[in-house]
Design a protein around this motif. Structure first.
Motif, PDB file in Angstrom:
ATOM      1  N   MET A   1      14.095   5.802   8.976  1.00 51.51           N
ATOM      2  CA  MET A   1      13.306   6.610   9.886  1.00 51.51           C
ATOM      3  C   MET A   1      13.355   8.068   9.445  1.00 51.51           C
ATOM      4  SD  MET A   1      14.097   7.249  13.817  1.00 51.51           S
ATOM      5  CE  MET A   1      12.870   7.419  14.993  1.00 51.51           C
ATOM      6  N   LEU A   2      12.216   8.675   9.275  1.00 50.73           N
ATOM      7  CA  LEU A   2      12.129  10.067   8.880  1.00 50.73           C
ATOM      8  C   LEU A   2      11.991  10.938  10.115  1.00 50.73           C
ATOM      9  CD1 LEU A   2       9.654   9.714   5.907  1.00 50.73           C
ATOM     10  CD2 LEU A   2      12.125   9.968   5.797  1.00 50.73           C
ATOM     11  N   VAL A   3      12.731  12.038  10.139  1.00 49.49           N
ATOM     12  CA  VAL A   3      12.671  12.956  11.270  1.00 49.49           C
ATOM     13  C   VAL A   3      12.462  14.369  10.757  1.00 49.49           C
ATOM     14  CG1 VAL A   3      14.126  11.549  12.760  1.00 49.49           C
ATOM     15  CG2 VAL A   3      15.180  13.245  11.298  1.00 49.49           C
ATOM     16  N   GLY A   4      11.884  15.187  11.574  1.00 53.17           N
ATOM     17  CA  GLY A   4      11.694  16.584  11.226  1.00 53.17           C
ATOM     18  C   GLY A   4      12.980  17.363  11.414  1.00 53.17           C
ATOM     19  N   ARG A  27       9.763  21.814  10.535  1.00 53.44           N
ATOM     20  CA  ARG A  27       8.709  21.030   9.876  1.00 53.44           C
ATOM     21  C   ARG A  27       9.009  19.553  10.028  1.00 53.44           C
ATOM     22  NH1 ARG A  27       6.868  23.770   4.172  1.00 53.44           N
ATOM     23  NH2 ARG A  27       6.054  25.671   5.068  1.00 53.44           N
ATOM     24  N   GLU A  28       7.955  18.773  10.121  1.00 55.82           N
ATOM     25  CA  GLU A  28       8.097  17.320  10.143  1.00 55.82           C
ATOM     26  C   GLU A  28       8.492  16.837   8.751  1.00 55.82           C
ATOM     27  OE1 GLU A  28       8.024  15.284  12.725  1.00 55.82           O
ATOM     28  OE2 GLU A  28       7.658  16.990  14.046  1.00 55.82           O
ATOM     29  N   ALA A  29       9.073  15.656   8.667  1.00 56.33           N
ATOM     30  CA  ALA A  29       9.459  15.084   7.376  1.00 56.33           C
ATOM     31  C   ALA A  29       8.213  14.906   6.506  1.00 56.33           C
ATOM     32  CB  ALA A  29      10.156  13.748   7.592  1.00 56.33           C
ATOM     33  N   GLY A  30       8.349  15.161   5.219  1.00 59.32           N
ATOM     34  CA  GLY A  30       7.221  15.011   4.304  1.00 59.32           C
ATOM     35  C   GLY A  30       7.396  15.896   3.094  1.00 59.32           C
ATOM     36  N   ARG A  31       6.346  15.997   2.290  1.00 61.62           N
ATOM     37  CA  ARG A  31       6.341  16.832   1.099  1.00 61.62           C
ATOM     38  C   ARG A  31       5.517  18.070   1.373  1.00 61.62           C
ATOM     39  NH1 ARG A  31       6.582  13.497  -4.313  1.00 61.62           N
ATOM     40  NH2 ARG A  31       7.841  11.774  -3.583  1.00 61.62           N
TER      41      ARG A  31
END
Length: 65
Positions: A1-4, A27-31
């Protein structure tokens, strides 16, 4: 699970003084991509520090003009 998380990306002179802050926000999780204009810095070696939640990474960076 990705979290910010709260994220910071800072540039430091080799002696440890802060030269610039590029990111300092939640920031939300991501690139992400960040543009950095180093024209105000002298040529030399700098350290950049990326912090995202409990993760921290320090790396060297060279500015060549």
């Amino acid at each position: 699970m990705l979290v910010g998380s709260w994220q910071t990306l800072k540039i430091y002179y080799i002696l440890g003084n802060e030269a610039a802050t590029l990111v300092d926000e939640y920031r939300e999780a991501g690139r992400y991509k960040v543009d950095f204009d180093a024209s105000s810095l002298s040529s030399g070696v700098y350290i950049y520090k990326l912090t995202a939640g409990s993760f921290t990474s320090n790396k060297k960076m060279m500015v060549i003009k």
